[in-house]
Design a protein around this motif. Sequence first.
Motif, PDB file in Angstrom:
ATOM      1  N   ASP A   1       0.900  -1.151  -0.121  1.00 56.61           N
ATOM      2  CA  ASP A   1      -0.057  -0.062  -0.080  1.00 56.61           C
ATOM      3  C   ASP A   1       0.949   1.038  -0.007  1.00 56.61           C
ATOM      4  O   ASP A   1       1.552   1.374   1.031  1.00 56.61           O
ATOM      5  N   PRO A   2       0.791   2.036  -0.941  1.00 59.07           N
ATOM      6  CA  PRO A   2       1.746   3.236  -1.139  1.00 59.07           C
ATOM      7  C   PRO A   2       1.666   4.191   0.241  1.00 59.07           C
ATOM      8  O   PRO A   2       2.661   4.683   0.717  1.00 59.07           O
ATOM      9  N   GLY A   3       0.526   4.059   0.766  1.00 59.34           N
ATOM     10  CA  GLY A   3       0.369   5.014   1.882  1.00 59.34           C
ATOM     11  C   GLY A   3       0.864   4.719   2.974  1.00 59.34           C
ATOM     12  O   GLY A   3       1.450   5.396   3.954  1.00 59.34           O
ATOM     13  N   HIS A   4       1.180   3.476   3.378  1.00 56.98           N
ATOM     14  CA  HIS A   4       1.725   2.730   4.470  1.00 56.98           C
ATOM     15  C   HIS A   4       2.946   2.274   4.176  1.00 56.98           C
ATOM     16  O   HIS A   4       3.715   2.269   4.917  1.00 56.98           O
ATOM     17  N   ASP A   5       3.278   1.923   3.021  1.00 57.13           N
ATOM     18  CA  ASP A   5       4.577   1.269   2.700  1.00 57.13           C
ATOM     19  C   ASP A   5       5.774   1.988   1.946  1.00 57.13           C
ATOM     20  O   ASP A   5       6.976   1.416   1.761  1.00 57.13           O
ATOM     21  N   ALA A   6       5.243   3.291   1.708  1.00 57.18           N
ATOM     22  CA  ALA A   6       6.432   4.108   0.887  1.00 57.18           C
ATOM     23  C   ALA A   6       7.669   4.365   1.481  1.00 57.18           C
ATOM     24  O   ALA A   6       8.898   3.791   0.931  1.00 57.18           O
ATOM     25  N   HIS A   7       7.738   4.860   2.640  1.00 57.22           N
ATOM     26  CA  HIS A   7       9.001   4.943   3.502  1.00 57.22           C
ATOM     27  C   HIS A   7       9.586   3.728   3.696  1.00 57.22           C
ATOM     28  O   HIS A   7      10.931   3.684   3.628  1.00 57.22           O
ATOM     29  N   ARG A   8       8.860   2.572   4.197  1.00 60.46           N
ATOM     30  CA  ARG A   8       9.596   1.332   4.078  1.00 60.46           C
ATOM     31  C   ARG A   8      10.386   0.806   2.960  1.00 60.46           C
ATOM     32  O   ARG A   8      11.427   0.324   3.102  1.00 60.46           O
ATOM     33  N   PHE A   9       9.520   1.042   1.833  1.00 59.09           N
ATOM     34  CA  PHE A   9      10.154   0.497   0.381  1.00 59.09           C
ATOM     35  C   PHE A   9      11.335   1.412   0.155  1.00 59.09           C
ATOM     36  O   PHE A   9      12.563   1.013  -0.570  1.00 59.09           O
TER      37      PHE A   9
END
Length: 177
Positions: free
Chosen positions: A49-57
């Motif tokens: 989910d780009p909203g939740h995972d962007a920083h992790r990715f």
Amino acid sequence: MYKEVTEQDLDDFEAKYRGSEEEKADVLKYYDQFSGDMDKVFAWVMCSDPGHDAHRFADIIADGLRTSGEAPSKKFAAWEKKVRRRKAPDLATSVAKGGGSKKEKTKGNTSDLVALIRSKRSGGPSFIDALASKYGVNPSGDPEPSEEEFAAAAARHRDRAAGQGFRGAAKKRQKAG
């Protein structure tokens, strides 16, 4: 033959997959495959989910690029700059819950909708009753008007017929002129 897959099974899988080595490998694989196009990476990485995972990715890819000594692609560099400007979501809930399953996200909306529909049904007149009262229909189900209503309607009809209303007057003027 096969066990039925339930929402709980999907949630359990998502909880195991998020933050796992398998997810990291998938992120790096799709980063290379799509030359840093993160929209495509999110489309191909499971449970992302780009909203939740962007920083992790962004962290996963930055670490992978540092280890390999590669330079980031232009697409990734531009995307990462945008991501780093935003506040990162809480990492513990982002990884553990994954922002909640789609069913959980819509469950609140659905229950709110059901409650709204039930409150509309129980309180006040129904939609049909409101229409009936608006257009002068007797909502009690009695098809015949009272004597007073009948006399008033007959008087209105006689007055219109005698004066022929607006359209009748216009037709008379056309014939005269």
